[in-house]
Design a protein around this motif. Sequence first.
Motif, mmCIF file in Angstrom:
data_model
loop_
_atom_site.group_PDB
_atom_site.id
_atom_site.type_symbol
_atom_site.label_atom_id
_atom_site.label_comp_id
_atom_site.label_asym_id
_atom_site.label_seq_id
_atom_site.Cartn_x
_atom_site.Cartn_y
_atom_site.Cartn_z
ATOM 1 N N ASN A 44 0.851 -1.186 0.000
ATOM 2 C CA ASN A 44 0.000 0.000 0.000
ATOM 3 C C ASN A 44 0.892 1.244 0.000
ATOM 4 N N ASP A 45 0.898 2.055 1.043
ATOM 5 C CA ASP A 45 1.588 3.350 0.933
ATOM 6 C C ASP A 45 3.089 3.217 1.184
ATOM 7 N N ILE A 46 3.807 4.280 0.872
ATOM 8 C CA ILE A 46 5.260 4.303 0.964
ATOM 9 C C ILE A 46 5.717 5.675 1.445
ATOM 10 N N TRP A 47 6.829 5.708 2.177
ATOM 11 C CA TRP A 47 7.479 6.972 2.567
ATOM 12 C C TRP A 47 8.978 6.758 2.540
ATOM 13 N N GLY A 48 9.725 7.867 2.564
ATOM 14 C CA GLY A 48 11.172 7.761 2.500
ATOM 15 C C GLY A 48 11.829 8.284 3.760
ATOM 16 N N TYR A 49 13.090 7.869 3.929
ATOM 17 C CA TYR A 49 13.863 8.291 5.100
ATOM 18 C C TYR A 49 15.331 8.313 4.699
ATOM 19 N N ALA A 50 16.092 9.335 5.192
ATOM 20 C CA ALA A 50 17.539 9.420 4.983
ATOM 21 C C ALA A 50 18.190 9.608 6.338
ATOM 22 N N ASP A 51 19.202 8.750 6.636
ATOM 23 C CA ASP A 51 19.853 8.864 7.940
ATOM 24 C C ASP A 51 20.960 9.904 7.892
ATOM 25 N N SER A 52 21.634 10.082 9.013
ATOM 26 C CA SER A 52 22.652 11.130 9.128
ATOM 27 C C SER A 52 23.870 10.849 8.267
ATOM 28 N N LEU A 53 24.023 9.602 7.820
ATOM 29 C CA LEU A 53 25.155 9.242 6.968
ATOM 30 C C LEU A 53 24.834 9.392 5.487
ATOM 31 N N GLY A 54 23.622 9.798 5.184
ATOM 32 C CA GLY A 54 23.226 9.967 3.799
ATOM 33 C C GLY A 54 22.646 8.725 3.164
ATOM 34 N N ASN A 55 22.484 7.662 3.932
ATOM 35 C CA ASN A 55 21.845 6.469 3.393
ATOM 36 C C ASN A 55 20.350 6.724 3.237
#
Length: 773
Positions: A44-55
């Motif tokens: 179903n739905d999706i979201w994004g995330y970026a950690d402090s290391l740029g991953n």
Amino acid sequence: MKLIQKLSLLCCALLFSITLNAQTAKNLTEIGGLTVGQLGGSLNDIWGYADSLGNEYAIIGIQSGVVFVDVTVPTSPVLLHTITSTSSTWRDIRVYNDFAYVTCEANIGLMIVDLRYIQDSVPYIFTNLGIGFDDAHNISLDEETGFAYLVGGGGGPTNGAVMIDLNPDPWNPVHLGNYNVNYIHDAMVRNDTMYASEIYTGKFAVVDVTNKSAPNVLATQATSLNFTHQSWPSDDNDFLFAVDEKSAAYIDAFDISDLSNIEKVDRIQSNPGSGVIPHNTFYINGYLVTSYYRDGVTIHDASRPHNLCQVGYNDTYTAGGGNGFQGCWGVYPYLPSGNIIASDRNTGLKVLSPTYVRGCYVEGNVTDDCSGIALSGVNVEILTGFTGNIDDTDVTGSYAVATADAGTYDIVFSKAGYISDTITGLVLSNGVLIDLDVTLSDGSDITIPPMVHTDVTCFGGSTGEANCTPLGGTSPYNYDWSNGGTTSSVAGLMAGVYTVVVTDAVGCTATSSVLIEEPSPINITTSKSNVSCDGGTNGSANAVASGGVGGFAYQWNTNPAQTTQSISNLEAGQYTVTITDDNGCPKQSTVSVNVPAAILTFNIPQNPSGGGNDGSINLLVSGGVNPYTYNWSTGATTEDVQNLSAGFYFCQVSDRNGCAEIEAVTLSGPPNIVTDPKDNASVNVLRSSKAPKIYPNPGNGTCTIDLGLDSKTTVLIEVFDLRGQTVNVIEIEESRSLYDITIIPESAAVEGIYMLRISSSERVDTFKYSLYR
């Protein structure tokens, strides 16, 4: 309110060139992904995330829980974790300060996931917020304030919005208040302003949620199909883009800069005629990235919200197109890398690389060419070889169309009751706006055929005329010429452009212009040869004409008049030529034929003493053209001569032009006689009241001599050539005043200059005589 319906060029083109049910890809390339099977179930739905290391990571809701995928290397996504939970078709996810917040409709409360250690583990909890909260359809998060809004709950305190504060403790949100006006299916909140999609009322609401205990509805607005599923504002909050989750629905664009007067400025379909359903749209840098169920992911240029243009797409759903809820559910375009991640219920996770391009825009107004009234309902279509980007003018007559691909296009403007107009060869470029205003005719307006006119006859003249004969319209006509004329014909015109505005009896106008031309000016180039010597007639003048019309006629002011380009045998003076071309246009020019100053001589004689030869003549010369040459009767060639005895002497003085003057001098015994400058070579040696006259001179040797004597006396006439040799001697006794005589016998001399000395008891005179045969 402006209401525009627009069809997407890209989708329409593919609709005809491929099939009715599918698109492929443009400006949006799939570079990686995982299948439904790899992810563990329908998405179903999706979201994004970026950690402090740029991953970078994708957080995806699936039927049985939530999965976490590392997409740092987009071509090789890695499934890191799966949280298994109660089955639910609907999950929604937002991220704030390294924590993910997940809602669903499975009556399990709010899921909170710690993302700080995502490479190793994802601890999570469920909470009912201490208020009995158990489910919600969606979650919105105000990233400016850290407040979250849980909307569309089926149970718990409200099905509107539950407002919580995530700041004190991300594990333990604090309940702040509720919004209870209507059911909210989805919401976007920014700076305490909530854009609530109230799906069952078919409207979006703009709500001030600054005071969480007393939210204030600022405005509401219906969407095109009255089933408002989701909306997203522009970065400046001046526009809101909304979708209805219905077959054949649109992406609507609303101007919300004035909440008291919300205006729908455009709407667009991804694949007109297919019945495809839009789901969620997101605004980024002037673009809309939309999950479009069976059409996959689309990109629209929204930098000009009143002129939306589809510029990219990738059909993630491979089983066809059209109506249905299969295919792409959610999309997230905000990863730092610029990559887009999408969740397709049937094909899995898609990692996409976008190429954002601006549309090629054409905008303007359409009016009635007679009345100037704005025309609404005019169909405007960019032709592309398939089907064009279509728009209809609004009540103000304005339109806006665009296409994704630069090129040369034709645009058709059509309306019932009017003659269609096609603008051909319009060159369009990405990111460039072309303003194009068009007038349409209903066939009854005034037309002005090319005007009959007469050009100016001569350069600089005012003999031009023009006549206007309008057709159509309703007579009588009024005429307003640019030169002030008010009749159908104007005359007395100089060269130039003349414009006439014709107004008929009902106020319709037509404008036309006519060019009155004139010939080029007549140009005259003159040349001349000056007279060589004073009193001469060997001057000449020449005139050459150019320009004008046709050939030329020449007339000089000589007597009699000469009609050739060149005239000769001229004495010094002003000569004017009048040149006339074939149109009868005259032009004058004047030539000055000049002559050098006359050679003037002055002599100072020194008589010899007694019968000696110590006499001399000092000769002074001016005028003519230097240098001078001297030819004395003695053979000397110097200016002055010496060692002379008493006698008659003369000198021919010639200048550089060959002009000559003869100076005659008689030396006698003392006293010395000084002669004055003379005209025509006459020297008075012994003065009396009258000087003799000889005529004609020049002559053929026979002439009339007026001796001018006071009384009868004996007269001696002596004739010398230029060498000083005696040619003839004539003695006349008891002379009369007039005397006809042959002074130079025909056999005695040749043509040339001779000197005459006429002596009497009263005076001695010398003359220059020109002989011709």
